[in-house]
Design a protein around this motif. Structure first.
Motif, PDB file in Angstrom:
ATOM      1  N   GLY A 175       0.816  -1.213   0.000  1.00 24.98           N
ATOM      2  CA  GLY A 175       0.000   0.000   0.000  1.00 24.98           C
ATOM      3  C   GLY A 175       0.842   1.251   0.000  1.00 24.98           C
ATOM      4  N   GLY A 176       2.151   1.082   0.222  1.00 25.23           N
ATOM      5  CA  GLY A 176       3.079   2.195   0.164  1.00 25.23           C
ATOM      6  C   GLY A 176       4.021   2.016  -1.013  1.00 25.23           C
ATOM      7  N   GLY A 177       5.292   2.368  -0.820  1.00 23.20           N
ATOM      8  CA  GLY A 177       6.256   2.289  -1.904  1.00 23.20           C
ATOM      9  C   GLY A 177       6.125   3.477  -2.838  1.00 23.20           C
ATOM     10  N   PRO A 178       7.107   3.674  -3.718  1.00 24.48           N
ATOM     11  CA  PRO A 178       7.085   4.857  -4.576  1.00 24.48           C
ATOM     12  C   PRO A 178       5.929   4.911  -5.557  1.00 24.48           C
ATOM     13  N   VAL A 179       5.419   3.747  -5.987  1.00 20.79           N
ATOM     14  CA  VAL A 179       4.309   3.759  -6.944  1.00 20.79           C
ATOM     15  C   VAL A 179       3.037   4.280  -6.280  1.00 20.79           C
ATOM     16  N   PHE A 180       2.690   3.751  -5.109  1.00 17.37           N
ATOM     17  CA  PHE A 180       1.456   4.181  -4.461  1.00 17.37           C
ATOM     18  C   PHE A 180       1.598   5.546  -3.785  1.00 17.37           C
ATOM     19  N   ASP A 181       2.796   5.871  -3.322  1.00 20.36           N
ATOM     20  CA  ASP A 181       2.977   7.145  -2.628  1.00 20.36           C
ATOM     21  C   ASP A 181       3.061   8.318  -3.597  1.00 20.36           C
ATOM     22  N   MET A 182       3.877   8.198  -4.638  1.00 23.96           N
ATOM     23  CA  MET A 182       4.093   9.316  -5.559  1.00 23.96           C
ATOM     24  C   MET A 182       3.505   9.079  -6.951  1.00 23.96           C
ATOM     25  N   GLY A 183       3.244   7.826  -7.285  1.00 26.97           N
ATOM     26  CA  GLY A 183       2.696   7.515  -8.598  1.00 26.97           C
ATOM     27  C   GLY A 183       1.440   8.282  -8.971  1.00 26.97           C
ATOM     28  N   PRO A 184       0.499   8.519  -8.031  1.00 27.73           N
ATOM     29  CA  PRO A 184      -0.718   9.220  -8.422  1.00 27.73           C
ATOM     30  C   PRO A 184      -0.482  10.571  -9.101  1.00 27.73           C
ATOM     31  N   TYR A 185       0.549  11.311  -8.688  1.00 31.29           N
ATOM     32  CA  TYR A 185       0.816  12.612  -9.312  1.00 31.29           C
ATOM     33  C   TYR A 185       1.207  12.445 -10.777  1.00 31.29           C
ATOM     34  N   TYR A 186       2.120  11.521 -11.031  1.00 32.61           N
ATOM     35  CA  TYR A 186       2.627  11.319 -12.385  1.00 32.61           C
ATOM     36  C   TYR A 186       1.585  10.668 -13.286  1.00 32.61           C
ATOM     37  N   LEU A 187       0.927   9.646 -12.775  1.00 36.20           N
ATOM     38  CA  LEU A 187      -0.034   8.909 -13.590  1.00 36.20           C
ATOM     39  C   LEU A 187      -1.278   9.740 -13.872  1.00 36.20           C
ATOM     40  N   THR A 188      -1.728  10.521 -12.899  1.00 32.97           N
ATOM     41  CA  THR A 188      -2.888  11.384 -13.139  1.00 32.97           C
ATOM     42  C   THR A 188      -2.561  12.423 -14.197  1.00 32.97           C
ATOM     43  N   MET A 189      -1.358  13.009 -14.135  1.00 31.76           N
ATOM     44  CA  MET A 189      -0.976  13.980 -15.155  1.00 31.76           C
ATOM     45  C   MET A 189      -0.914  13.325 -16.524  1.00 31.76           C
ATOM     46  N   LEU A 190      -0.375  12.112 -16.608  1.00 27.74           N
ATOM     47  CA  LEU A 190      -0.298  11.431 -17.894  1.00 27.74           C
ATOM     48  C   LEU A 190      -1.680  11.115 -18.454  1.00 27.74           C
ATOM     49  N   VAL A 191      -2.594  10.655 -17.612  1.00 28.92           N
ATOM     50  CA  VAL A 191      -3.960  10.381 -18.073  1.00 28.92           C
ATOM     51  C   VAL A 191      -4.646  11.682 -18.481  1.00 28.92           C
ATOM     52  N   ASN A 192      -4.372  12.768 -17.768  1.00 29.75           N
ATOM     53  CA  ASN A 192      -4.912  14.076 -18.135  1.00 29.75           C
ATOM     54  C   ASN A 192      -4.450  14.480 -19.536  1.00 29.75           C
ATOM     55  N   LEU A 193      -3.203  14.167 -19.893  1.00 28.28           N
ATOM     56  CA  LEU A 193      -2.645  14.604 -21.171  1.00 28.28           C
ATOM     57  C   LEU A 193      -2.855  13.605 -22.298  1.00 28.28           C
ATOM     58  N   LEU A 194      -2.921  12.309 -21.983  1.00 22.37           N
ATOM     59  CA  LEU A 194      -2.939  11.279 -23.017  1.00 22.37           C
ATOM     60  C   LEU A 194      -4.182  10.404 -23.010  1.00 22.37           C
ATOM     61  N   GLY A 195      -5.013  10.530 -21.969  1.00 17.09           N
ATOM     62  CA  GLY A 195      -6.169   9.662 -21.861  1.00 17.09           C
ATOM     63  C   GLY A 195      -5.832   8.394 -21.095  1.00 17.09           C
ATOM     64  N   PRO A 196      -6.759   7.443 -21.054  1.00 18.94           N
ATOM     65  CA  PRO A 196      -6.603   6.256 -20.193  1.00 18.94           C
ATOM     66  C   PRO A 196      -5.548   5.275 -20.691  1.00 18.94           C
ATOM     67  N   VAL A 197      -5.052   4.484 -19.739  1.00 18.77           N
ATOM     68  CA  VAL A 197      -4.067   3.437 -20.009  1.00 18.77           C
ATOM     69  C   VAL A 197      -4.796   2.125 -20.276  1.00 18.77           C
ATOM     70  N   ALA A 198      -4.297   1.370 -21.238  1.00 23.49           N
ATOM     71  CA  ALA A 198      -4.920   0.095 -21.595  1.00 23.49           C
ATOM     72  C   ALA A 198      -4.154  -1.104 -21.054  1.00 23.49           C
ATOM     73  N   ARG A 199      -2.822  -0.994 -20.945  1.00 25.85           N
ATOM     74  CA  ARG A 199      -2.019  -2.150 -20.565  1.00 25.85           C
ATOM     75  C   ARG A 199      -0.696  -1.673 -19.998  1.00 25.85           C
ATOM     76  N   VAL A 200      -0.132  -2.456 -19.079  1.00 23.04           N
ATOM     77  CA  VAL A 200       1.173  -2.132 -18.526  1.00 23.04           C
ATOM     78  C   VAL A 200       2.059  -3.371 -18.514  1.00 23.04           C
ATOM     79  N   MET A 201       3.366  -3.117 -18.586  1.00 23.16           N
ATOM     80  CA  MET A 201       4.376  -4.144 -18.362  1.00 23.16           C
ATOM     81  C   MET A 201       5.391  -3.540 -17.404  1.00 23.16           C
ATOM     82  N   ALA A 202       5.871  -4.330 -16.445  1.00 23.28           N
ATOM     83  CA  ALA A 202       6.749  -3.755 -15.425  1.00 23.28           C
ATOM     84  C   ALA A 202       7.717  -4.780 -14.875  1.00 23.28           C
TER      85      ALA A 202
END
Length: 382
Positions: A175-202
């Motif tokens: 529930g923590g870690g860099p993805v859950f702690d800071m990811g929302p800022y980056y991912l929300t901005m990306l969805v705001n600019l590019l629209g929704p994500v369909a698939r991820v690889m990590a």
């Protein structure tokens, strides 16, 4: 205590820690919201914030039952987000919560469904994409400044929390870690600019199995075990066809990666740290020199934080004010629960892909949020 206006959205704050001070101070900027009460697991902390901001200090149960409270602003720790938000919705209150919406996508879906069933509005941080830099970047994208977006990068990298936070253990657990702690800022901005994500690889790793706390406090020079990945590299495939590399790490001493860069068929765009509302957006058209768009003189871009020596823009509460306007006009909030749920699903998919080393599909039913127009942004002010 001054009389309260029935025409304004009455807000009750649950969670009176450090982040609450920014919200409480910024509330005075907006004309359609009014702080009325606060609550915290610590009655002393609630009493302190109540005295500082002329509020009523209540228990959580009393605040949820209070007829003067129209919206609950949930500023508790992430592990408590679901319980407080669900209880508030069940009590008939609108909700705006700090990020993330919940610590699991299944809980996030329950919150969105509960709000819809009860005809209530649900919103969630981050609202930083509504700031001056985010609006400028979105206008450029909508105008076709870089053409069709093809690829990009987004990096959030640092050394973690234990060198400055006196009790950082919870940041390194599920529930923590860099993805859950800071990811929302980056991912929300990306969805705001590019629209929704369909698939991820990590791919996900832990730079250290144990961390040593060096910050001043009762746990200084003690170690704790890390329970979640601290170094993640992911590839995001957007429904539009764009692909973006997103990296989040607490295992980096120093780096020179830009927070966000997007590249398209006609040019490139650079964005500042999406954890702030301002900063400089830069555009290169077909390889030309970067043209800078500064935000300090723009609405919600002026440096106002930290209070004693401002060096960045922090207008947290903007999303609450926007939700209040949405309630009055019948439109959808920009920082909606649906958007926050999609970001939560992306984060969960990143961790799932990192564990399985397989691509993971993301529920991409959310629409790209509408641009917050300048006249509407102005109209939210007191």
């Amino acid at each position: 205590m001054p009389g309260k206006s029935a025409a304004k959205l009455g807000i009750g704050v649950v969670g009176c820690g450090n982040i609450s001070m920014t919200y409480l101070r910024n509330a005075a900027l907006f004309g359609e919201v009014e702080l009325r009460a606060c609550a915290d697991i610590s009655p002393d902390m609630a009493a302190l914030r109540a005295s500082e901001y002329d509020l009523r200090a209540l228990s959580v149960d009393a605040l949820l039952a209070d007829p003067e409270i129209d919206l609950v602003l949930n500023l508790t720790i992430p592990a408590a987000h679901f319980d407080i938000s669900f209880s508030a919705l069940s009590a008939g209150k609108h909700v705006f919560t700090e990020k993330p919406l919940a610590t699991s996508a299944s809980d996030g879906r329950r919150l969105v469904a509960e709000a819809a069933e009860r005809g209530l509005l649900l919103g969630s941080a981050p609202d930083t994409f509504l700031g001056a830099a985010g609006r400028q970047a979105r206008r450029l994208m909508d105008e076709g400044a870089i053409g069709r977006a093809v690829t990009g990068t987004a990096f959030m990298m640092g050394r973690g929390m234990e060198h400055w936070h006196p009790n950082p253990q919870f940041y390194y657990q599920p529930g923590g870690g860099p993805v859950f702690d800071m990811g929302p800022y980056y991912l929300t901005m990306l969805v705001n600019l590019l629209g929704p994500v369909a698939r991820v690889m990590a791919m996900a790793t832990r730079g250290q199995e144990e961390r040593l706390i060096t910050a001043e406090g009762p746990y200084r020079n003690t170690s704790f075990k890390v329970g979640t990945p601290t170094n993640i590299l992911s590839l995001l495939e957007f429904r539009s066809g764009a692909t973006v590399t997103f990296g989040a790490s607490w295992d980096v001493f120093r780096h020179s990666n830009r927070p966000i860069e997007l590249h398209g068929t006609e040019g490139s765009l650079r964005l500042p740290d999406p954890d702030t509302f301002g900063g400089t957006v830069s555009l290169s058209e077909r390889g030309a020199d970067w043209a800078d768009f500064h935000s300090e003189s723009e609405l919600y871009g002026a440096r106002n934080w930290p209070y004693a020596a401002p060096d960045r823009a922090n207008y947290r509460m903007l999303g609450v004010a926007d939700l209040s306007r949405a309630l009055a006009t019948g439109r959808k909030p920009h920082a909606s629960g649906d958007l926050a749920l999609h970001v939560l699903e992306i984060m969960e998919a990143i961790l799932a892909s990192g564990a399985s080393r397989q691509s993971v599909a993301v529920n991409a039913t959310v629409d790209q949020p509408q641009l917050l127009q300048e006249d509407e942004a102005v109209s939210l002010l007191a």
